[in-house]
Enzyme design. Structure first.
Site, PDB file in Angstrom:
ATOM      1  N   SER A 287     100.585-101.204  61.147  1.00  0.00           N
ATOM      2  CA  SER A 287     100.912-100.624  62.456  1.00  0.00           C
ATOM      3  C   SER A 287     101.924-101.508  63.166  1.00  0.00           C
ATOM      4  CB  SER A 287      99.636-100.448  63.292  1.00  0.00           C
ATOM      5  OG  SER A 287      99.896 -99.660  64.427  1.00  0.00           O
ATOM      6  N   ASN A 288     101.982-101.469  64.482  1.00  0.00           N
ATOM      7  CA  ASN A 288     102.931-102.268  65.263  1.00  0.00           C
ATOM      8  C   ASN A 288     102.321-102.558  66.639  1.00  0.00           C
ATOM      9  OD1 ASN A 288     103.737-100.097  67.198  1.00  0.00           O
ATOM     10  ND2 ASN A 288     104.269 -99.094  65.269  1.00  0.00           N
TER      11      ASN A 288
END
Ligand code: C5P
Length: 214
Positions: A26-27
């Site tokens: 993810s981020n």
């Protein structure tokens, strides 16, 4: 029946791509900018559908929230809403890559390969823009360098009307902050710099510009 000035679709937050039930790619997106835009648009009298990845923000009043996790789920949620909207504001930080294989069981540490094979996640904005009719399309570009140049490239490649560009630090700085500075770049015409200001104030300014631009 309530009448709305415009009907908009806003996306917010990160997406997650799991490679086992306990681990994902993810981020650092927190969803603050997208949720602020949803609130500003609702206050401006727009009908707002907000498609949101996993975030820790409560549902803004008067906004219909559609919760998703993966990029493919975000695309599936956006597709029918896009057909009905006047404006799409694609603020979500969609994870670009997903592991090719997902284990149904949690992998034992000793069993995790040090080489994970990835495949591309659908580019939601680019795909939706191919069926654009009357809609105004607004993308976001988070860049670490040559912000305007790279943002303009995306504006063209994704067939957008606007792109909102901002600089992020190598450590993800800019994602979780309450404040931001952005460049609002139209397909044609002058660039407007907004901020430094609170994301809520920048959201108000973005919605005002979009409201006045037709
Ligand atoms: O290509 P890049 O990810 O930098 O482009 C950013 C813009 O494209 C954002 O508006 C983002 O929401 C959108 N995007 C998308 N689907 C992806 C990746 C990005 O819609 N898979």
């Amino acid at each position: 029946m309530q009448t709305y000035r415009k009907r908009c679709l806003i996306t917010a937050g990160p997406t997650r791509e799991f490679f086992d039930p306990a681990r994902f790619i993810s981020n650092p997106s927190t969803g603050k900018m997208g949720y602020a835009l949803a609130k500003s648009a609702q206050i401006a009298g727009w009908h707002v559908d907000l498609v949101s990845g996993p975030v820790n923000i409560s549902r803004p009043d008067g906004v219909t929230v559609h919760k998703v996790v993966t990029g493919q789920e975000m695309y599936a949620a956006c597709k029918p809403l896009f057909e009905k909207c006047d404006i799409l504001i694609m603020c979500a930080a969609v994870a670009d890559l997903r592991p090719k294989n997902k284990s149904p069981e949690k992998l034992k540490k000793s069993g995790i390969s040090m080489k994970i094979e990835f495949e591309r996640v659908i580019d939601i904005l680019k795909t939706l823009s191919q069926s654009k009719r009357h809609q105004t399309l607004v993308g976001f570009a988070a860049e670490t360098e040559k912000v305007e140049k790279y943002a303009r490239k995306k504006l063209v490649e994704k067939n957008l009307d606007w792109i909102v560009a901002n600089q992020v630090g190598a450590d993800g700085g800019g994602f979780a902050d309450d404040r931001n500075t952005v460049m609002m770049i139209p397909k044609e015409g002058d660039v407007t710099t907004l901020g430094p200001a609170l994301k809520t104030q920048i959201a108000d300014q973005i919605i005002t510009i979009l409201d006045q631009s037709g």
